[in-house]
Scaffold this motif. Sequence first.
Motif, mmCIF file in Angstrom:
data_model
loop_
_atom_site.group_PDB
_atom_site.id
_atom_site.type_symbol
_atom_site.label_atom_id
_atom_site.label_comp_id
_atom_site.label_asym_id
_atom_site.label_seq_id
_atom_site.Cartn_x
_atom_site.Cartn_y
_atom_site.Cartn_z
ATOM 1 N N MET A 1 0.822 -1.202 0.000
ATOM 2 C CA MET A 1 0.000 0.000 0.000
ATOM 3 C C MET A 1 0.864 1.264 0.000
ATOM 4 S SD MET A 1 -2.990 1.070 -0.370
ATOM 5 C CE MET A 1 -3.800 -0.536 -0.220
ATOM 6 N N THR A 2 2.039 1.211 0.650
ATOM 7 C CA THR A 2 2.929 2.374 0.594
ATOM 8 C C THR A 2 3.442 2.589 -0.832
ATOM 9 O OG1 THR A 2 4.914 1.069 1.161
ATOM 10 C CG2 THR A 2 3.675 2.066 2.989
ATOM 11 N N GLY A 3 3.601 1.498 -1.584
ATOM 12 C CA GLY A 3 3.990 1.626 -2.983
ATOM 13 C C GLY A 3 2.928 2.329 -3.807
ATOM 14 N N VAL A 4 1.661 1.973 -3.562
ATOM 15 C CA VAL A 4 0.547 2.631 -4.258
ATOM 16 C C VAL A 4 0.510 4.120 -3.919
ATOM 17 C CG1 VAL A 4 -1.963 2.740 -4.464
ATOM 18 C CG2 VAL A 4 -0.829 0.520 -4.338
ATOM 19 N N PHE A 5 0.670 4.420 -2.636
ATOM 20 C CA PHE A 5 0.672 5.816 -2.197
ATOM 21 C C PHE A 5 1.807 6.598 -2.872
ATOM 22 C CE2 PHE A 5 2.332 9.027 0.813
ATOM 23 C CZ PHE A 5 1.226 9.860 0.886
ATOM 24 N N GLY A 6 2.987 6.007 -2.944
ATOM 25 C CA GLY A 6 4.117 6.661 -3.592
ATOM 26 C C GLY A 6 3.877 6.891 -5.074
ATOM 27 N N ALA A 7 3.213 5.944 -5.735
ATOM 28 C CA ALA A 7 2.919 6.088 -7.160
ATOM 29 C C ALA A 7 1.978 7.262 -7.412
ATOM 30 C CB ALA A 7 2.315 4.796 -7.704
ATOM 31 N N VAL A 8 0.999 7.436 -6.525
ATOM 32 C CA VAL A 8 0.067 8.563 -6.656
ATOM 33 C C VAL A 8 0.794 9.890 -6.485
ATOM 34 C CG1 VAL A 8 -1.947 9.694 -5.639
ATOM 35 C CG2 VAL A 8 -1.927 7.210 -5.906
ATOM 36 N N CYS A 9 1.637 9.974 -5.461
ATOM 37 C CA CYS A 9 2.423 11.204 -5.243
ATOM 38 C C CYS A 9 3.319 11.501 -6.435
ATOM 39 C CB CYS A 9 3.283 11.061 -3.983
ATOM 40 S SG CYS A 9 2.367 11.024 -2.431
ATOM 41 N N SER A 10 3.927 10.464 -6.996
ATOM 42 C CA SER A 10 4.841 10.641 -8.125
ATOM 43 C C SER A 10 4.101 11.074 -9.383
ATOM 44 C CB SER A 10 5.601 9.339 -8.386
ATOM 45 O OG SER A 10 6.352 8.964 -7.242
ATOM 46 N N ALA A 11 2.874 10.591 -9.556
ATOM 47 C CA ALA A 11 2.068 11.007 -10.704
ATOM 48 C C ALA A 11 1.739 12.501 -10.614
ATOM 49 C CB ALA A 11 0.789 10.183 -10.773
ATOM 50 N N VAL A 12 1.481 12.973 -9.402
ATOM 51 C CA VAL A 12 1.227 14.408 -9.203
ATOM 52 C C VAL A 12 2.470 15.217 -9.558
ATOM 53 C CG1 VAL A 12 0.657 16.191 -7.502
ATOM 54 C CG2 VAL A 12 -0.520 13.981 -7.431
ATOM 55 N N VAL A 13 3.650 14.699 -9.202
ATOM 56 C CA VAL A 13 4.905 15.375 -9.540
ATOM 57 C C VAL A 13 5.042 15.530 -11.059
ATOM 58 C CG1 VAL A 13 7.425 15.169 -9.529
ATOM 59 C CG2 VAL A 13 6.131 14.671 -7.457
ATOM 60 N N VAL A 14 4.689 14.495 -11.796
ATOM 61 C CA VAL A 14 4.769 14.551 -13.266
ATOM 62 C C VAL A 14 3.886 15.675 -13.802
ATOM 63 C CG1 VAL A 14 4.261 13.325 -15.408
ATOM 64 C CG2 VAL A 14 5.348 12.113 -13.519
ATOM 65 N N ILE A 15 2.673 15.767 -13.287
ATOM 66 C CA ILE A 15 1.737 16.799 -13.749
ATOM 67 C C ILE A 15 2.260 18.197 -13.428
ATOM 68 C CG2 ILE A 15 -0.586 17.741 -13.448
ATOM 69 C CD1 ILE A 15 -1.512 14.861 -12.820
ATOM 70 N N LEU A 16 2.714 18.391 -12.199
ATOM 71 C CA LEU A 16 3.226 19.700 -11.788
ATOM 72 C C LEU A 16 4.457 20.102 -12.591
ATOM 73 C CD1 LEU A 16 2.931 19.402 -7.888
ATOM 74 C CD2 LEU A 16 1.443 20.695 -9.430
ATOM 75 N N SER A 17 5.271 19.124 -12.955
ATOM 76 C CA SER A 17 6.502 19.420 -13.704
ATOM 77 C C SER A 17 6.209 19.801 -15.144
ATOM 78 C CB SER A 17 7.438 18.204 -13.667
ATOM 79 O OG SER A 17 7.765 17.853 -12.343
#
Length: 470
Positions: free
Chosen positions: A443-459
Amino acid sequence: MYTTVTDSSHLKKLLAVIALAIFIDSLDGSIVNIALPTIAEGFSVDMSTAAWVIMAYFLFLVGLIPLFGKIADHGKLQEVFCAGFVVFTIGSVVCGFAPDLLMLVAARAVQGVGASMIAVVAPLLVVRLMPPRHWGMGMGMAATAGAVALVFGPVLGGILTEYLSWHWCFFINVPVGIAAVVLGLRIIPKAELQPKMRFDLAGSVLIFTAMASLIYLLERGEPLGWTNPQVIVCGAVFVLSAVLFVIRELRVAEPVLRVRVFRSWPFTFVVSSYFLISVVYAGFLYIIPFYMSIVLGMSPAVSGFVLLISSVITAVMGLPSGALSDRIGARWLVTAAGVVRVLFCCVMAVMMPEHGLFWIVLLMVLSGLTFGISGGPSSARIIEHAPEGEGGTGSVVMMLSQYSGMVVGVALYALVFNLAVPGSAGVAVGLLTMDAFLSGFHMTGVFGAVCSAVVVILSVVVKDKIAKKN
């Protein structure tokens, strides 16, 4: 206040000091990660309680960054740097002799105070002493040193823990601290003019209170219950102190942090991106040693050497990516790294013990690539997009977002784990079953993937100023 350093020899020495400061700062934030399972078992505490060994350090580090950043940016770079290493070294000695968890956590807080003083000086050395054309390289050096330390720390920590004891993870800082003070006095110049400065003590207290209450809320909310009066009061303190901090900083003449810089949406986006990168990085370094210990049965030393794969890749990629961002801009480098970060978090979300060493090696390779590519460019973007004349504020915000992301990242990953594994809070690490651990780990992996997807959008949405100029 300072004369820009143009001599190539002096620039190289400054880069060495910057690297040393960030390296030792980040090393001590990660060297205990690999020893955390041993510390938890030795003191018979659960994963969440043991996490305070990490969080106490980062809490004081990040909570005092605005205050020390203000002091350092007013002509006190050398003084703050050297005083920071003195406090840090004293805290390290106390940590090494700590007889119980409470004393260890308290000593880690002292270390955090010194680390905060060291952390704010490193980026300011770039902004105040180096020519603008070398900012990307300077920030790349800082980011590379920090990234390598955060992953190399567990290697050293594993060796020391297995063959000596976890206490030596702190004793090793003493000679480095003494050497750093000597180098700081010789290499960092004193300011030619030191302007008068007003301390915003109330603002400093408010931001520290907000951060402390938030971390306590995230860490104790699940074990105590979200309707527990203690948790509710803590949440109210966080909201109140955060609101009062913003109101005060908008009104005082000399704020500890110029919150008006966040009126620029590109600046806010790149800061948020950098914050989330730090959340994922710190969360990964917190949870992965437990996976290698509980699931794969690795010793601390072996676990540390596995993490070295990521460190080597980060070191190889860090400086070239920083130099490349100076030439072509950082937007697509940070975006590409974000995509790779999503992939490595997805690997975390599905990996199982029967997959063997291949998946853990794949995880190390992907993590090394993403943090090596994005470290320098993502931090340089904050300075680049800071409002005109706010380079000093931008560097302080950069460090604040990095280290606040780290302490929040550990707290959030611990929270996600506890939510995924009901009843795990309060269960000693040695009593946690593999199946229970894996459900929380995934579940921490899923949470990290969501955070990382947001980083892609912001970048993607924030264009490079370098590209505009070209």
